[in-house]
Write a protein that holds these residues in place. Structure first.
Motif, short mmCIF file in Angstrom:
data_model
loop_
_atom_site.label_atom_id
_atom_site.label_comp_id
_atom_site.label_asym_id
_atom_site.label_seq_id
_atom_site.Cartn_x
_atom_site.Cartn_y
_atom_site.Cartn_z
N VAL A 93 41.52 47.41 35.58
CA VAL A 93 40.09 47.17 35.31
C VAL A 93 39.81 45.71 34.95
CG1 VAL A 93 38.29 47.68 33.61
CG2 VAL A 93 39.59 49.54 34.65
N LEU A 96 40.36 43.04 37.83
CA LEU A 96 39.23 43.04 38.76
C LEU A 96 38.07 42.21 38.20
CD1 LEU A 96 38.98 46.74 40.00
CD2 LEU A 96 39.67 44.75 41.33
N PHE A 104 34.05 34.88 42.38
CA PHE A 104 32.83 35.34 43.06
C PHE A 104 31.60 34.70 42.44
CE2 PHE A 104 35.01 39.63 44.12
CZ PHE A 104 35.62 39.05 45.22
N ALA A 153 39.02 48.51 28.60
CA ALA A 153 38.37 47.23 28.83
C ALA A 153 38.60 46.32 27.63
CB ALA A 153 36.88 47.44 29.07
N PRO A 183 36.88 41.01 50.74
CA PRO A 183 37.21 40.61 49.36
C PRO A 183 38.20 41.56 48.67
CG PRO A 183 34.83 40.73 49.70
CD PRO A 183 35.45 41.22 50.95
N SER B 9 28.84 40.98 51.48
CA SER B 9 29.89 41.89 51.04
C SER B 9 30.62 41.32 49.83
CB SER B 9 30.87 42.17 52.17
OG SER B 9 31.62 41.02 52.44
N GLU B 10 30.63 39.99 49.71
CA GLU B 10 31.28 39.40 48.54
C GLU B 10 30.48 39.70 47.27
OE1 GLU B 10 32.24 34.96 47.83
OE2 GLU B 10 33.79 35.80 49.11
N ARG B 11 29.16 39.62 47.40
CA ARG B 11 28.34 39.92 46.22
C ARG B 11 28.51 41.40 45.83
NH1 ARG B 11 22.46 38.07 46.80
NH2 ARG B 11 23.50 36.06 46.87
N ALA B 13 31.09 43.20 46.45
CA ALA B 13 32.43 43.31 45.89
C ALA B 13 32.44 42.86 44.43
CB ALA B 13 33.42 42.49 46.70
N ALA B 14 31.70 41.78 44.15
CA ALA B 14 31.67 41.27 42.78
C ALA B 14 31.19 42.35 41.82
CB ALA B 14 30.76 40.05 42.69
N TYR B 15 30.09 43.03 42.17
CA TYR B 15 29.58 44.07 41.27
C TYR B 15 30.56 45.24 41.18
CZ TYR B 15 25.32 41.41 41.03
OH TYR B 15 24.43 40.41 40.80
N LEU B 16 31.17 45.56 42.32
CA LEU B 16 32.17 46.63 42.31
C LEU B 16 33.32 46.29 41.36
CD1 LEU B 16 32.16 49.16 44.14
CD2 LEU B 16 33.89 48.02 45.54
N PHE B 17 33.71 45.00 41.36
CA PHE B 17 34.85 44.56 40.55
C PHE B 17 34.53 44.56 39.06
CE2 PHE B 17 38.05 42.07 43.33
CZ PHE B 17 37.90 42.98 44.36
N ILE B 18 33.26 44.24 38.73
CA ILE B 18 32.97 44.13 37.28
C ILE B 18 32.50 45.46 36.68
CG2 ILE B 18 32.46 41.66 37.34
CD1 ILE B 18 29.46 42.49 37.07
N PRO B 20 33.58 48.67 36.37
CA PRO B 20 34.37 49.47 35.41
C PRO B 20 34.47 48.81 34.05
CG PRO B 20 35.55 49.18 37.49
CD PRO B 20 34.33 48.35 37.59
N ALA B 21 34.77 47.51 34.03
CA ALA B 21 34.92 46.82 32.74
C ALA B 21 33.59 46.78 31.99
CB ALA B 21 35.45 45.41 32.97
N VAL B 22 32.51 46.49 32.70
CA VAL B 22 31.21 46.38 32.04
C VAL B 22 30.78 47.72 31.45
CG1 VAL B 22 28.75 45.98 32.45
CG2 VAL B 22 30.44 44.40 33.39
N LEU B 24 32.69 50.23 30.52
CA LEU B 24 33.54 50.57 29.38
C LEU B 24 33.21 49.72 28.15
CD1 LEU B 24 36.91 51.10 31.24
CD2 LEU B 24 35.68 52.84 29.93
N LEU B 25 32.97 48.42 28.37
CA LEU B 25 32.62 47.56 27.24
C LEU B 25 31.30 47.98 26.62
CD1 LEU B 25 33.59 43.95 28.44
CD2 LEU B 25 34.71 45.33 26.69
N ALA B 27 30.03 51.01 26.65
CA ALA B 27 30.14 52.31 26.00
C ALA B 27 30.98 52.27 24.73
CB ALA B 27 30.72 53.33 26.98
#
Lengths: 280, 294
Positions: A93, A96, A104, A153, A183, B9-11, B13-18, B20-22, B24-25, B27
């Motif tokens: 997590v 990423l 990005f 996290a 990506p 697709s990069e943008r 991907a960026a949201y996809l990448f962040i 889970p962490a966002v 969880l932080l 919550a």
């Protein structure tokens, strides 16, 4: 006195001095191991002589007693299990997120980065009461979820990953793009394989932090089923009959996994501690 | 055309990448943090979760008149003010002892680091036994008697209990800071020492004029993390003294635990936690400002 002689004396002083100081420094731990090998009656005999650090007739009876009185294997397994799951999820997590922050462009990137950096020193102790309440509301008390999910996290990990990924040359990512990698594929096929160091560093820092954690498991673990090693030795310390031989044996046993981890991943651990200091 | 497709697709991907962490932080960090503040203004008792009443500043007013709270503040500061310099100096001394590149230095490094590899609970239990006030069952008192001194009450005496915890904590924690100092020492250019020795500086002078200035940033960083760590003191008093004797080792976090989970005054405990949070954050922000100003 020649230069060479002076150097030899310096070396001698270094080794003798460090040996004496190191022995004094680790003497409590030597006493712990020595006591764990002694019969109960011998432990507090002759405390005022140096022989207290050396067991006369070493035996593993205390260790046998620990394993017969409590289910130590299970507690070690519990700790290893929940810590390992946290580590795997943390690496996934947070790497990423760290990668997105490093490579990005997206709306809210700077806000997220500021948030991550400012929450790095957040003391978890300040929010444990509502966190406990949240676990109770979710029905997670005394489950793996309460031990694992809140700690996946981590702003610190995100920041460490970001700092590492920043140094990955953009040319490499461009080349992957030209080869037709999206990506996601670029991240898993190109970036992750060359980033072993940062993953290993976070792994060991995480392991140490969670293996040693005491306060949170104390709150959310109520029975033996999910009891961690740290809780187990603390409970064992207070449960009758109080025999110090088995207590010292339980302390020694619980230190072994950390010790092994340290032996195998020492390089990354040392680098991790050092890099937090230099970059921080 | 190709470029713009990639950009979209990069943008994504960026949201996809962040995400889970966002999520969880949000919550498990932001939400409970907001809840701490909210509960701090209520009379929430954990036994009566259905009857939460807003009570304004009552908790904070009560807090400032609560003797036990001030004792906890005093104890936390006592621990921090003594453990930070003691542990930092010890860590620096150990780092200097093994900073030379000789064979076998890693053995000494491992020895000084070993209490760190043993967990705090292990160390706390071990030292509770070592600190036994009876010289015939406490190693440290046996040593004191051997040296011709009076046995000490250590954890049993309110005057010495906190200092005993400080001594043990510094011993346990110094190895970590030592590693940071070692990395810092390697960062000091060798020619600075050579220049100093050409100028006739001895060991002490080159320490004062080369080593210390070279380590300035590292020392500030070490002090900062040690202060924050020290403010959170809980495990040692929980395992060794249960906050006693006579409240001598009851710290802020211990008080939060006690009020919230033993006395079940959730709202009040949240008020203590909020004050604790403000103290820790102001300390860390203040120290960062001082470090940056230099």
């Amino acid at each position: 006195m020649t230069q060479k002689q002076r150097k030899q004396i310096g070396s001698l002083a270094f080794y003798i001095g460090n040996t004496i100081i190191a022995l004094i420094f680790v003497s409590p731990l030597i006493w712990m191991i020595s006591a764990s090998l002694k019969p109960e009656a011998e432990i507090f005999k002759g405390l005022n002589s140096i022989s207290t650090f050396i067991p006369k007739a070493a035996s593993l009876a205390n260790y046998q007693e620990v394993f017969s009185r409590i289910n130590m294997w299970k507690f070690i397994f519990n700790s290893l299990f929940y810590v390992m799951v946290i580590i795997v999820l943390d690496l996934f997590v947070n790497s990423l997120c760290g990668y997105a922050l490093a490579k990005f462009e997206f709306k809210g990137k700077n806000a997220l980065l500021t948030l991550v950096i400012s929450l790095m020193v957040f003391p978890a102790e300040a929010i444990m009461l509502p966190m406990y309440r949240e676990m109770a509301d979710l029905g997670w008390i005394n489950t793996w979820a309460s031990l694992i999910v809140p700690f996946v996290a981590k702003c610190f990990s995100i920041y460490m990953f970001r700092q590492f990924f920043l140094d990955i040359p953009n040319d490499l990512l461009e080349a992957a793009k030209i080869d037709g990698c999206g990506p996601i594929k670029t991240f898993f096929r190109v970036v992750v394989p060359i980033s072993g160091t940062v993953y290993a560093t976070i792994l060991i820092l995480d392991f140490v932090a969670h293996w040693n954690d005491f306060m949170w498991p104390l709150l959310v673990v109520t029975g033996e089923e999910k009891r961690t090693v740290q809780l187990a030795i603390q409970t064992f310390f207070g449960s009758k009959p109080i025999n110090y031989g088995p207590i010292m044996a339980s302390l020694t046993i619980s230190a072994i996994p950390m010790l092994l981890m340290f032996v195998f991943l020492q390089k990354y651990y040392v680098e991790g501690i050092a890099s937090t200091g230099i970059k921080g | 055309m190709q470029v713009s497709v990639n950009k979209i697709s990069e943008r994504k991907a960026a949201y996809l990448f962040i995400i889970p962490a966002v999520v969880l932080l949000a919550a498990f960090l932001l939400y409970p943090a907001l809840q701490t503040v909210r509960y701090a203004f209520t009379d929430y008792n954990i036994m009566r979760p259905d009857r939460i009443k807003f009570c304004g500043l009552n908790n904070f007013i009560e807090l400032f008149q609560d003797k036990d709270f001030w004792i906890a503040v005093k104890n936390t500061l006592h621990f921090t003010v003594l453990v930070v310099p003691f542990q930092t100096v010890l860590a620096l001394a150990l780092a200097l002892l093994i900073s030379s590149r000789r064979k076998g230095v890693s053995i000494f490094r491992a020895a000084y680091f070993s209490p760190q590899v043993t967990s705090m609970v292990v160390v706390a239990i071990l030292w509770t036994v070592l600190y036994n006030s009876n010289p015939s069952s406490g190693l440290l008192n046996a040593l004191l008697v051997n040296l011709g001194m009076e046995p000490c009450g250590f954890l049993n005496d309110p005057k010495t209990a906190m200092n005993s915890i400080i001594f043990m904590s510094a011993w346990q924690g110094a190895g970590y800071q030592m590693m940071i100092f070692l990395a810092g020492l390697q960062g000091i250019p060798k020619d600075q020492y050579e220049a100093a020795s050409i100028d006739g500086a001895g060991k002490i002078k080159s320490f004062l004029y080369v080593t210390l200035p070279g380590l300035k940033n590292v020392i500030s960083y070490v002090i900062m993390i040690t202060v924050i760590q020290a403010m959170k003191l809980f495990t040692q008093p929980y395992v060794m003294t249960k906050g006693g004797p006579q409240n001598a080792t009851r710290t802020l976090v211990y008080y939060v635990y006690e009020q919230g989970f033993q006395k079940r005054n959730f709202g009040y405990a949240c008020a203590v936690a909020a004050v604790f949070f403000v103290i820790v954050i102001s300390l860390s922000v203040g120290m960062k400002k001082i470090i940056k100003a230099d």
